[in-house]
Design a protein around this motif. Sequence first.
Motif, PDB file in Angstrom:
ATOM      1  N   ARG A 163      16.568   5.133  21.921  1.00 21.14           N
ATOM      2  CA  ARG A 163      16.411   5.646  20.558  1.00 21.14           C
ATOM      3  C   ARG A 163      14.978   5.457  20.066  1.00 21.14           C
ATOM      4  NH1 ARG A 163      21.292   6.367  17.799  1.00 21.14           N
ATOM      5  NH2 ARG A 163      22.915   6.762  19.358  1.00 21.14           N
ATOM      6  N   MET A 164      14.353   4.362  20.453  1.00 22.79           N
ATOM      7  CA  MET A 164      12.958   4.139  20.077  1.00 22.79           C
ATOM      8  C   MET A 164      12.068   5.243  20.636  1.00 22.79           C
ATOM      9  SD  MET A 164      12.758   0.046  20.831  1.00 22.79           S
ATOM     10  CE  MET A 164      10.993   0.164  21.137  1.00 22.79           C
ATOM     11  N   LYS A 165      12.248   5.560  21.902  1.00 23.36           N
ATOM     12  CA  LYS A 165      11.443   6.604  22.530  1.00 23.36           C
ATOM     13  C   LYS A 165      11.673   7.955  21.858  1.00 23.36           C
ATOM     14  CE  LYS A 165      11.209   7.028  26.926  1.00 23.36           C
ATOM     15  NZ  LYS A 165      11.549   7.129  28.364  1.00 23.36           N
ATOM     16  N   ARG A 166      12.927   8.236  21.559  1.00 24.78           N
ATOM     17  CA  ARG A 166      13.256   9.525  20.952  1.00 24.78           C
ATOM     18  C   ARG A 166      12.554   9.699  19.612  1.00 24.78           C
ATOM     19  NH1 ARG A 166      19.469  10.447  20.009  1.00 24.78           N
ATOM     20  NH2 ARG A 166      19.402  10.078  22.269  1.00 24.78           N
ATOM     21  N   GLY A 167      12.418   8.612  18.862  1.00 23.89           N
ATOM     22  CA  GLY A 167      11.789   8.701  17.548  1.00 23.89           C
ATOM     23  C   GLY A 167      10.297   8.454  17.548  1.00 23.89           C
ATOM     24  N   GLY A 168       9.714   8.182  18.711  1.00 26.15           N
ATOM     25  CA  GLY A 168       8.277   7.938  18.766  1.00 26.15           C
ATOM     26  C   GLY A 168       7.874   6.527  18.406  1.00 26.15           C
ATOM     27  N   CYS A 169       8.843   5.607  18.346  1.00 27.48           N
ATOM     28  CA  CYS A 169       8.535   4.202  18.072  1.00 27.48           C
ATOM     29  C   CYS A 169       8.442   3.481  19.408  1.00 27.48           C
ATOM     30  CB  CYS A 169       9.620   3.580  17.198  1.00 27.48           C
ATOM     31  SG  CYS A 169       9.436   1.798  16.941  1.00 27.48           S
ATOM     32  N   VAL A 170       7.223   3.214  19.857  1.00 28.21           N
ATOM     33  CA  VAL A 170       7.042   2.629  21.182  1.00 28.21           C
ATOM     34  C   VAL A 170       6.501   1.204  21.133  1.00 28.21           C
ATOM     35  CG1 VAL A 170       6.792   4.812  22.379  1.00 28.21           C
ATOM     36  CG2 VAL A 170       4.802   3.780  21.302  1.00 28.21           C
ATOM     37  N   GLY A 171       6.241   0.692  19.961  1.00 26.84           N
ATOM     38  CA  GLY A 171       5.857  -0.706  19.853  1.00 26.84           C
ATOM     39  C   GLY A 171       4.462  -1.008  20.357  1.00 26.84           C
ATOM     40  N   ASP A 172       4.272  -2.260  20.759  1.00 25.30           N
ATOM     41  CA  ASP A 172       2.977  -2.714  21.246  1.00 25.30           C
ATOM     42  C   ASP A 172       3.151  -3.307  22.641  1.00 25.30           C
ATOM     43  OD1 ASP A 172       4.317  -5.054  20.714  1.00 25.30           O
ATOM     44  OD2 ASP A 172       3.021  -5.670  19.056  1.00 25.30           O
ATOM     45  N   GLU A 173       2.064  -3.845  23.166  1.00 25.54           N
ATOM     46  CA  GLU A 173       2.093  -4.378  24.527  1.00 25.54           C
ATOM     47  C   GLU A 173       3.092  -5.523  24.659  1.00 25.54           C
ATOM     48  OE1 GLU A 173      -0.958  -6.303  27.869  1.00 25.54           O
ATOM     49  OE2 GLU A 173      -1.687  -5.686  25.888  1.00 25.54           O
ATOM     50  N   TYR A 174       3.153  -6.381  23.651  1.00 23.80           N
ATOM     51  CA  TYR A 174       4.063  -7.525  23.728  1.00 23.80           C
ATOM     52  C   TYR A 174       5.515  -7.069  23.810  1.00 23.80           C
ATOM     53  CZ  TYR A 174       6.478 -11.835  22.505  1.00 23.80           C
ATOM     54  OH  TYR A 174       7.327 -12.913  22.508  1.00 23.80           O
ATOM     55  N   LEU A 175       5.882  -6.063  23.021  1.00 20.03           N
ATOM     56  CA  LEU A 175       7.251  -5.555  23.066  1.00 20.03           C
ATOM     57  C   LEU A 175       7.571  -4.977  24.436  1.00 20.03           C
ATOM     58  CD1 LEU A 175       9.951  -4.834  21.835  1.00 20.03           C
ATOM     59  CD2 LEU A 175       8.895  -2.826  20.782  1.00 20.03           C
ATOM     60  N   PHE A 176       6.608  -4.259  25.033  1.00 20.72           N
ATOM     61  CA  PHE A 176       6.824  -3.737  26.383  1.00 20.72           C
ATOM     62  C   PHE A 176       7.082  -4.873  27.369  1.00 20.72           C
ATOM     63  CE2 PHE A 176       4.865   0.390  25.178  1.00 20.72           C
ATOM     64  CZ  PHE A 176       5.768   1.231  25.799  1.00 20.72           C
ATOM     65  N   ARG A 177       6.286  -5.936  27.276  1.00 19.69           N
ATOM     66  CA  ARG A 177       6.453  -7.062  28.198  1.00 19.69           C
ATOM     67  C   ARG A 177       7.825  -7.713  28.024  1.00 19.69           C
ATOM     68  NH1 ARG A 177       2.621  -5.902  31.852  1.00 19.69           N
ATOM     69  NH2 ARG A 177       0.512  -5.898  30.961  1.00 19.69           N
ATOM     70  N   VAL A 178       8.234  -7.877  26.788  1.00 17.18           N
ATOM     71  CA  VAL A 178       9.549  -8.472  26.523  1.00 17.18           C
ATOM     72  C   VAL A 178      10.654  -7.608  27.116  1.00 17.18           C
ATOM     73  CG1 VAL A 178      11.200  -9.039  24.691  1.00 17.18           C
ATOM     74  CG2 VAL A 178       8.814  -9.736  24.468  1.00 17.18           C
ATOM     75  N   LEU A 179      10.548  -6.298  26.938  1.00 15.26           N
ATOM     76  CA  LEU A 179      11.557  -5.385  27.470  1.00 15.26           C
ATOM     77  C   LEU A 179      11.611  -5.437  28.998  1.00 15.26           C
ATOM     78  CD1 LEU A 179      10.934  -2.317  25.124  1.00 15.26           C
ATOM     79  CD2 LEU A 179      13.115  -3.521  25.375  1.00 15.26           C
ATOM     80  N   ILE A 180      10.461  -5.369  29.633  1.00 14.09           N
ATOM     81  CA  ILE A 180      10.425  -5.328  31.097  1.00 14.09           C
ATOM     82  C   ILE A 180      10.989  -6.615  31.694  1.00 14.09           C
ATOM     83  CG2 ILE A 180       8.895  -5.235  33.098  1.00 14.09           C
ATOM     84  CD1 ILE A 180       7.018  -3.455  31.365  1.00 14.09           C
ATOM     85  N   ARG A 181      10.505  -7.756  31.221  1.00 11.11           N
ATOM     86  CA  ARG A 181      10.962  -9.035  31.775  1.00 11.11           C
ATOM     87  C   ARG A 181      12.427  -9.293  31.436  1.00 11.11           C
ATOM     88  NH1 ARG A 181       5.644 -12.540  29.858  1.00 11.11           N
ATOM     89  NH2 ARG A 181       4.138 -11.533  31.256  1.00 11.11           N
ATOM     90  N   GLY A 182      12.810  -8.965  30.217  1.00  5.57           N
ATOM     91  CA  GLY A 182      14.183  -9.216  29.808  1.00  5.57           C
ATOM     92  C   GLY A 182      15.183  -8.374  30.569  1.00  5.57           C
ATOM     93  N   LEU A 183      14.896  -7.091  30.727  1.00  4.32           N
ATOM     94  CA  LEU A 183      15.810  -6.216  31.453  1.00  4.32           C
ATOM     95  C   LEU A 183      15.931  -6.633  32.914  1.00  4.32           C
ATOM     96  CD1 LEU A 183      14.825  -2.776  29.885  1.00  4.32           C
ATOM     97  CD2 LEU A 183      17.029  -3.936  29.669  1.00  4.32           C
ATOM     98  N   ARG A 184      14.833  -7.041  33.510  1.00  7.57           N
ATOM     99  CA  ARG A 184      14.899  -7.504  34.903  1.00  7.57           C
ATOM    100  C   ARG A 184      15.732  -8.773  35.015  1.00  7.57           C
ATOM    101  NH1 ARG A 184       8.705  -6.279  36.673  1.00  7.57           N
ATOM    102  NH2 ARG A 184       9.035  -4.149  37.430  1.00  7.57           N
ATOM    103  N   ARG A 185      15.569  -9.665  34.067  1.00  4.45           N
ATOM    104  CA  ARG A 185      16.339 -10.911  34.107  1.00  4.45           C
ATOM    105  C   ARG A 185      17.831 -10.646  33.961  1.00  4.45           C
ATOM    106  NH1 ARG A 185      17.637 -14.615  30.136  1.00  4.45           N
ATOM    107  NH2 ARG A 185      16.274 -13.628  28.604  1.00  4.45           N
TER     108      ARG A 185
END
Length: 241
Positions: free
Chosen positions: A190-212
């Motif tokens: 939903r974030m991507k669909r609306g153009g809300c992509v956050g910052d670098e820290y949010l990307f890092r949290v998403l990548i590490r969290g999803l992998r975990r």
Amino acid sequence: MALSSLLNPNLFLVPSSLSPLHSPSTRSLAITCGPRDNRGPLQRGRTLSTEAILAVQALKRAALSGDGAVPSPAAAAAALGRLLKPDLLAALAELQRQGRWRLALVVFAAARRETWYTNPDFSLYAEMASAMARGAAAAEEIDALVAELLEEKEGSGGFSPSDDVWKLTRLVRVLIAAGRGEAVRDLYKRMKRGGCVGDEYLFRVLIRGLRRLGEGEAAGEVERDFDEWYEGGIITETLPV
């Protein structure tokens, strides 16, 4: 010196021409008071007003008189209907602190119906999800909370680049800590669909969290988005859905 002279009221009078109060060189002094003690500021939500305390107690009594979980809609409306915003949020925080997350959900629903609640608040959802996770709520119940957020967000125009990234990151971290990989995936889409992509820290949290959480495919998608679209600390354009 005779006693009569000591009692003479004119003995110690200073002539008005010599009085310091009338001297042209006299300046008034401003007196300031320093702090009376070393106490810090009151913590938000921890000092309850009388109205908030009565509302919390009324909800607990109503829950006990019913099925023991949540009060009836009429009882909840009677307990919460006249609370102002600070009291309503304080009651919500207190029930979350006590681990009464089902009652907190009742207060949260009441807060979202108020006129001052005009846009979904990610931080309120994060605190609610955190309380549910601490209270061993079922995974489906936390997912249902996220589904309500997404529905509410769509009703207010959807995600946008102006959304509060810090609050959104807080929500993502809570969901990852609760082990809700599916909810995190839905939120990111939903974030991507609306153009809300956050910052670098949010990307890092998403990548590490999803992998975990074992969501390798979703983590790879987020990482590809980050590598492709995040250049020099600036998002160049909207991410593809």
